[in-house]
Write a protein that holds these residues in place. Sequence first.
Motif, PDB file in Angstrom:
ATOM      1  N   PHE A  16      53.285 -15.644  60.258  1.00 42.42           N
ATOM      2  CA  PHE A  16      54.441 -15.114  59.555  1.00 42.42           C
ATOM      3  C   PHE A  16      54.155 -14.954  58.063  1.00 42.42           C
ATOM      4  N   LEU A  17      53.501 -15.938  57.465  1.00 39.83           N
ATOM      5  CA  LEU A  17      53.182 -15.844  56.043  1.00 39.83           C
ATOM      6  C   LEU A  17      52.198 -14.711  55.761  1.00 39.83           C
ATOM      7  N   ILE A  18      51.225 -14.534  56.632  1.00 42.48           N
ATOM      8  CA  ILE A  18      50.244 -13.462  56.434  1.00 42.48           C
ATOM      9  C   ILE A  18      50.904 -12.097  56.569  1.00 42.48           C
ATOM     10  N   THR A  19      51.747 -11.931  57.579  1.00 47.86           N
ATOM     11  CA  THR A  19      52.411 -10.637  57.746  1.00 47.86           C
ATOM     12  C   THR A  19      53.401 -10.363  56.616  1.00 47.86           C
ATOM     13  N   LEU A  24      54.627  -7.250  51.736  1.00 43.69           N
ATOM     14  CA  LEU A  24      54.953  -7.174  50.316  1.00 43.69           C
ATOM     15  C   LEU A  24      53.876  -6.443  49.524  1.00 43.69           C
ATOM     16  N   VAL A  25      52.633  -6.658  49.869  1.00 46.88           N
ATOM     17  CA  VAL A  25      51.544  -5.984  49.164  1.00 46.88           C
ATOM     18  C   VAL A  25      51.572  -4.486  49.444  1.00 46.88           C
ATOM     19  N   LEU A  26      51.792  -4.104  50.685  1.00 49.51           N
ATOM     20  CA  LEU A  26      51.849  -2.680  51.013  1.00 49.51           C
ATOM     21  C   LEU A  26      53.047  -2.008  50.370  1.00 49.51           C
ATOM     22  N   TYR A  28      54.341  -2.885  47.589  1.00 44.92           N
ATOM     23  CA  TYR A  28      54.104  -2.823  46.142  1.00 44.92           C
ATOM     24  C   TYR A  28      53.192  -1.648  45.788  1.00 44.92           C
ATOM     25  N   PHE A  29      52.166  -1.426  46.604  1.00 43.98           N
ATOM     26  CA  PHE A  29      51.198  -0.372  46.284  1.00 43.98           C
ATOM     27  C   PHE A  29      51.607   0.995  46.807  1.00 43.98           C
ATOM     28  N   LEU A  30      52.339   1.049  47.914  1.00 40.74           N
ATOM     29  CA  LEU A  30      52.766   2.321  48.481  1.00 40.74           C
ATOM     30  C   LEU A  30      54.244   2.510  48.189  1.00 40.74           C
ATOM     31  N   THR A  31      54.561   3.508  47.381  1.00 39.23           N
ATOM     32  CA  THR A  31      55.954   3.780  47.053  1.00 39.23           C
ATOM     33  C   THR A  31      56.299   5.206  47.461  1.00 39.23           C
TER      34      THR A  31
END
Length: 52
Positions: A16-19, A24-26, A28-31
């Motif tokens: 769950f933490l990894i997903t 959140l990272v995706l 942040y970078f993909l808008t």
Amino acid sequence: MPQMAPLYWLYLFCFFLITLFMFLVLNYFLTPYSKMTLTPLKLYNNYKNWKL
């Protein structure tokens, strides 16, 4: 085996933490929404106002 139950929940929590981190990272970078906001405005300005 009941002894493995804490490890099972630990693995699920790590998954769950990894997903969540990847989500959140995706995000942040993909808008995609910032790129799509200008196109409806351009299309809306191309329409003519018709009068009856």
